[in-house]
Design a protein around this motif. Structure first.
Motif, mmCIF file in Angstrom:
data_model
loop_
_atom_site.group_PDB
_atom_site.id
_atom_site.type_symbol
_atom_site.label_atom_id
_atom_site.label_comp_id
_atom_site.label_asym_id
_atom_site.label_seq_id
_atom_site.Cartn_x
_atom_site.Cartn_y
_atom_site.Cartn_z
ATOM 1 N N ILE A 37 -3.122 9.946 1.645
ATOM 2 C CA ILE A 37 -3.697 9.121 2.713
ATOM 3 C C ILE A 37 -4.890 8.300 2.206
ATOM 4 N N SER A 38 -5.442 8.659 1.050
ATOM 5 C CA SER A 38 -6.647 7.936 0.583
ATOM 6 C C SER A 38 -6.344 6.999 -0.573
ATOM 7 N N THR A 39 -5.085 6.617 -0.729
ATOM 8 C CA THR A 39 -4.729 5.715 -1.823
ATOM 9 C C THR A 39 -5.501 4.398 -1.757
ATOM 10 N N GLN A 65 0.829 -1.204 0.000
ATOM 11 C CA GLN A 65 0.000 0.000 0.000
ATOM 12 C C GLN A 65 0.861 1.250 0.000
ATOM 13 N N ARG A 90 -8.283 10.725 10.113
ATOM 14 C CA ARG A 90 -9.122 10.110 9.091
ATOM 15 C C ARG A 90 -8.981 10.809 7.740
ATOM 16 N N THR A 118 2.863 9.336 5.446
ATOM 17 C CA THR A 118 2.259 10.384 4.630
ATOM 18 C C THR A 118 2.773 11.755 5.051
ATOM 19 N N ARG A 155 0.863 4.424 8.138
ATOM 20 C CA ARG A 155 0.454 5.120 6.915
ATOM 21 C C ARG A 155 0.417 6.632 7.129
ATOM 22 N N GLU A 171 1.821 6.902 -6.557
ATOM 23 C CA GLU A 171 0.807 7.891 -6.896
ATOM 24 C C GLU A 171 1.299 9.298 -6.563
ATOM 25 N N PHE A 185 -7.356 14.535 5.639
ATOM 26 C CA PHE A 185 -6.548 15.750 5.666
ATOM 27 C C PHE A 185 -7.330 16.962 5.156
ATOM 28 N N VAL A 195 2.436 1.745 -3.387
ATOM 29 C CA VAL A 195 1.472 2.261 -4.373
ATOM 30 C C VAL A 195 1.187 3.733 -4.115
ATOM 31 N N SER A 196 1.012 4.047 -2.826
ATOM 32 C CA SER A 196 0.728 5.434 -2.472
ATOM 33 C C SER A 196 1.887 6.346 -2.886
ATOM 34 N N LEU A 233 1.753 12.471 -9.023
ATOM 35 C CA LEU A 233 1.134 13.753 -8.698
ATOM 36 C C LEU A 233 2.156 14.875 -8.734
ATOM 37 N N VAL A 250 -4.651 13.046 -1.028
ATOM 38 C CA VAL A 250 -4.396 12.018 -2.039
ATOM 39 C C VAL A 250 -3.569 10.900 -1.427
#
Lengths: 390, 518
Positions: free
Chosen positions: B483-485, A47, A100, A140, A136, A54, A102, A50-51, A58, B481
């Motif tokens: 955190i919501s992957t 995860q 939960r 982040t 996570r 992404e 941002f 992948v994040s 971006l 973005v």
């Protein structure tokens, strides 16, 4: 179906039930748990990967990333040692929607036209997934170019009674819970948390069992038979576990309630603490026990004692309500005193909670954004005091 | 690889292998583990903090747990798997074979079926219940030693003709043979012995097909039936709920007479079956391939058949089931409820189709679940479900040809959800669907009318994906973005899955398209 057949099926089921129950208890369960921990670990790594992919896409698409803004601070923010001996002033923010979402945090930053080097949020102890190490979330925050500050609250009642059979029943658990933590009774939770923090590896503030001297607020307060020496023992024990797990990236924030007396007695000692933190929240006239306090009024009495600890100071929760006074005036005074009176305060974390229901029946709005002139003023102060280029 | 083209292999008598004690133990273990894993999932699923959007959470829970509940009933059923001991057919029973013909059905098919019916070893009389007004059919019947009954203009389609024929004949046992089914000579010998118990109302045999290799649709439609005529009906036999499935069911005349004749409706087989059971008769399922027939081999026919069934089965649920309820045994009540609600799957599919779109387009998330948590908790249920499904394939009637993961059947079934939904809506509104016998040969169809819905869903999914990619790359703030992957990825995964289901339907339509000839 004949009756005989029915009995046979019943016996059958019973036989299997017993056989599998025994099998499960002796061995299968531990295998199951291990396999699952492995899968969960792999999944979280996938995860994150992948994040990150992404995030890279971006960054390429937008030709910029939030972390670019914070680049000038990177030498400080990327090093635990640098953060232990800060030179400038660091700002941070907590938002009520975290961890939960941002969305609120983002709105706050937009409103103030600022990117906060510290992102603060809260994690309670317990068995639920969101009570485990927030990997996570901190990853982040790291990708955003900031440093996480986790307020780590030992709500020992949140542990599942059916899974934690060695713990006392919920009703009895809160009494003298800090002594139990010091004895290592919660190591099943602390050890993996510390290991995960070590795996994270990048600097993070950890504010464990804050406001431990306030007898009105949290279950780890003195009202539950938690003596200062119990707190110190618990702090040292938890700290040692982190050391054993080589989580040297963790910055320990000792954070008493400075309006309550005798907080100095809870200080574990200079070698156990990196930062000293406290909250400055002005409740105004919202409750019978409160009245309008200026920033200076809240801090001045305790400041000498805090100063004596010879640690960098952080205001972990910074904000005011609007009841009974002028918000703009409050912030003006606060920033004046931060400049002139309280030079050892080296980090301020805004408490951007617009829906605070912890103290009252109706939600309280702590956000600077609640008042337009205050917003403009604070934005100006942030721009002035920050080393960040606009 | 056993093939569908080797005729001598396909048209061979086969029976499901007997159930051995150790297999039942393994089945018990798998079912037990399955139940454990369902509890494990439920314990996690229904946590209050998972509720994000109450309405959507309720809908998602309904769809998910409806499916899991059906699976558990299936496990219970499978655990009771039972086969009737073969009994020799006593001599001297009087047996009629009814086969019906309607206008438009191919003549050649009747040549084959009637010739095969003549070869059935047990002495019997074959009746051709004919309303084609085609003189060739009467000639054919005479040639094949069958009795031709001209039954024109009767209401109730096939069932109407059967009832008229019942009045015109006297035999104690009636085998209703679908005209596309080619019986093997053993058929009656394998069936009649079971009627020595006077409580038995009907004996059903497996429904197998010989054209499953013809097309994607044929293969998929056949795959959907393999487990049903294998372990599922054997389990239903074990629990005393074996139903009549329309084709190749042998009835005791008294049983049919006790309910005033064969039931009428789009699901006439189910109507008949539930009424006979409600009268206290019992039934037998013989897991043997003693006929082979045709399965719909083009998309249009398949969808029409599914619509007919969905509409008919809902009719049974709303109209027959409440009347029959008192007469049924406890497990029959559950079993018929399960059959009656089978096509509600259309509703749950709709929910599954809508949820990712609602999230990606409008940001409405039903549940605050962490994707990896969900995967970890659902994994045991999924594994147990698959394990039971695969283990049960030991009792397929023709394992060599029928074993497999049946992915075509699954794709086709979920891809047809709109038709199930349509059947439900029509049943609720009371709109009639004309009874047309399912097409007996593969038909070409125009591509676009059949492709419209799948294309729409796929286009919508593609648009939602692009919209999401655009927003996440350019508009949504970076931290949000990052955190919501997971949740976005999960929803996109669902979207891809939905597109695959619809893609299968599109592929089937493409296979059937009318080719321009020069």
């Amino acid at each position: 179906m004949t009756p005989r057949r029915t009995y046979r099926i019943a016996f059958f089921a019973l036989g299997w039930l017993i056989a599998l129950g025994i099998l499960f208890q002796f061995g299968f369960k531990s295998v199951f748990v291990k396999v699952y921990a492995g899968i969960a670990d792999g999944l979280s790594r996938v995860q994150q990967a992948v994040s990150d992919a992404e995030g890279r896409a971006l960054t390429r698409a937008r030709h910029t990333s939030r972390s670019d803004y914070l680049q000038p601070l990177a030498p400080t923010l990327r090093s635990a040692d640098a953060l232990r001996a800060p030179t400038g002033m660091l700002f941070g923010a907590y938002d009520g929607l975290l961890p939960r979402s941002f969305a609120g945090f983002e709105k706050f930053e937009e409103g103030l036209d600022f990117r906060f080097p510290i992102v603060s949020f809260y994690v309670a102890w317990g068995d639920k997934p969101e009570q485990q190490f927030p990997a996570r979330m901190v990853e982040t925050i790291d990708r955003m170019g900031s440093v996480p500050m986790v307020t780590w609250e030992p709500w020992v009642v949140d542990f599942d009674t059916s899974r934690r059979t060695n713990l006392p029943p919920r009703a009895e658990r809160e009494y003298a819970s800090l002594a139990a933590i010091a004895r290592g009774e919660y190591d099943f939770y602390v050890v993996p948390w510390a290991a995960a923090a070590a795996r994270y590896g990048k600097p993070m503030f950890l504010r464990f069992a804050h406001e431990m001297n306030d007898p009105y607020r949290y279950p780890w307060g003195p009202q539950n038979g938690n003596r200062p020496e119990d707190f110190i023992a618990a702090w040292k024990h938890v700290h040692q576990v982190f050391q054993k797990m080589s989580a040297a990236n963790v910055l320990w924030v000792w954070s008493p309630h400075i309006s309550m007396p005798w907080f100095e007695y809870y200080y574990p000692g200079p070698e156990w603490v990196d930062w000293v933190g406290f909250g400055v929240l002005n409740y105004g006239s919202v409750a019978t026990w409160s009245r309008w306090w200026s920033f200076h009024q809240i801090v001045e009495k305790s400041y000498p004692a805090l100063l004596a600890l010879k640690k960098p100071l952080v205001i972990c929760e910074f904000g005011t309500l609007s009841y009974g006074g002028d918000i703009l005036e409050w912030y003006k005074q606060a920033f004046y005193h931060l400049d002139h009176t309280y030079g050892r305060v080296q980090a301020v974390v805004f408490f951007n909670q617009s829906q605070d229901t912890t103290m009252s029946a109706y939600p309280l709005d702590w956000s600077v954004l609640a008042e337009r002139r205050a917003t403009a003023f604070v934005a100006g102060e942030l721009a002035r005091k920050s080393v960040l280029e606009r | 690889m056993p093939s569908w083209s080797d005729v001598s292999e396909v048209f061979r008598h086969r029976r499901a292998k007997p159930v051995e004690t150790w297999e039942r133990w393994v089945l018990g273990a798998l079912v037990f583990l399955g139940l454990q894993s369902v509890v494990y999932l439920a314990w996690w699923w229904f946590r209050l903090e998972h509720v994000q959007d109450l309405v959507l959470f309720a809908l998602l829970s309904l769809a998910t747990w409806y499916g899991i509940f059906r699976m558990m009933v299936g496990w219970y059923n499978a655990f009771h798997i039972e086969q009737p001991a073969p009994r020799p057919a006593p001599e001297g029973l009087s047996v009629a074979i009814f086969t019906t013909s309607s206008p438009g059905e191919p003549y050649e098919m009747f040549v084959r079926t009637l010739a095969a019916a003549r070869e059935i070893r047990y002495p019997h009389t074959t009746y051709l219940l004919d309303d084609t007004r085609d003189p060739r059919f009467a000639e054919l019947a005479a040639e094949m030693g069958a009795v031709h009954l001209e039954l024109v203009g009767l209401p109730g389609a096939k069932a109407g003709k059967i009832n008229a024929a019942l009045g015109a004949t006297k035999e104690d046992f009636v085998l209703v043979l679908d005209p596309d089914h080619v019986p093997l000579p053993e058929l009656l010998d394998r069936v009649l012995g079971h009627f020595d118990d006077p409580r038995i109302g009907f004996v059903q045999v497996s429904q197998a097909y010989y054209n499953a290799g013809e097309s994607f649709v044929a293969r998929g439609a056949a795959e959907q039936t393999f487990a049903y005529y294998g372990p599922i009906l054997q389990g239903m036999h074990g629990t005393g709920t074996a139903v009549a499935v329309g084709a190749n069911c042998t009835f005791r005349r008294k049983a049919l007479e006790s309910i005033g004749g064969h039931g009428i409706g789009l699901a006439e087989d189910l109507v008949t079956s539930i009424r006979i059971h409600a009268k206290g008769w019992t039934s037998v399922y013989v897991p043997e391939v003693v006929t082979r027939g045709l399965v719909p081999s083009d998309l249009s026919s398949y969808l029409k058949q599914q619509l007919k069934w969905s509409r008919g089965v809902h009719e049974v649920l709303f109209q027959e089931y409440p009347h029959a309820f008192r007469g049924l045994t406890g497990y029959q009540r559950i079993s018929y409820l399960m059959i009656g609600t089978y096509f509600l799957g259309g509703l749950t599919s709709l929910i599954y189709f809508a949820i990712p779109l609602l999230y990606l387009l409008f940001g409405r998330q039903p549940a605050a679940m962490i994707l990896s948590e969900y995967l970890l908790h659902a994994l045991p249920v999924g594994l147990c479900g698959i394990a039971v499904y695969l283990f049960l394939q030991r009792w397929l009637c023709d394992p060599a040809r029928e074993r497999g993961v049946h992915w075509r059947g699954t794709l086709l079934k979920i891809g047809a959800f709109s038709v199930y939904l349509e059947g439900l809506v029509l049943a609720v509104l009371g709109v009639a669907v004309p009874y047309i016998p399912t097409a007996k040969e593969r038909r070409a169809a125009r591509f676009w009318p059949l492709a419209r819905l799948p294309l729409l869903v796929i286009a919508l999914s593609a648009a939602a994906t692009l919209w999401t990619a655009y927003r996440r790359l350019f508009v949504v703030p970076e931290p949000e973005v990052r955190i919501s992957t997971e949740v976005t990825l999960g929803m996109l995964g669902f979207l891809v899955l939905n597109s695959i289901f619809m893609g299968a339907r599109l592929y089937a339509a493409w296979q059937d398209r009318v080719r321009r000839t020069r």
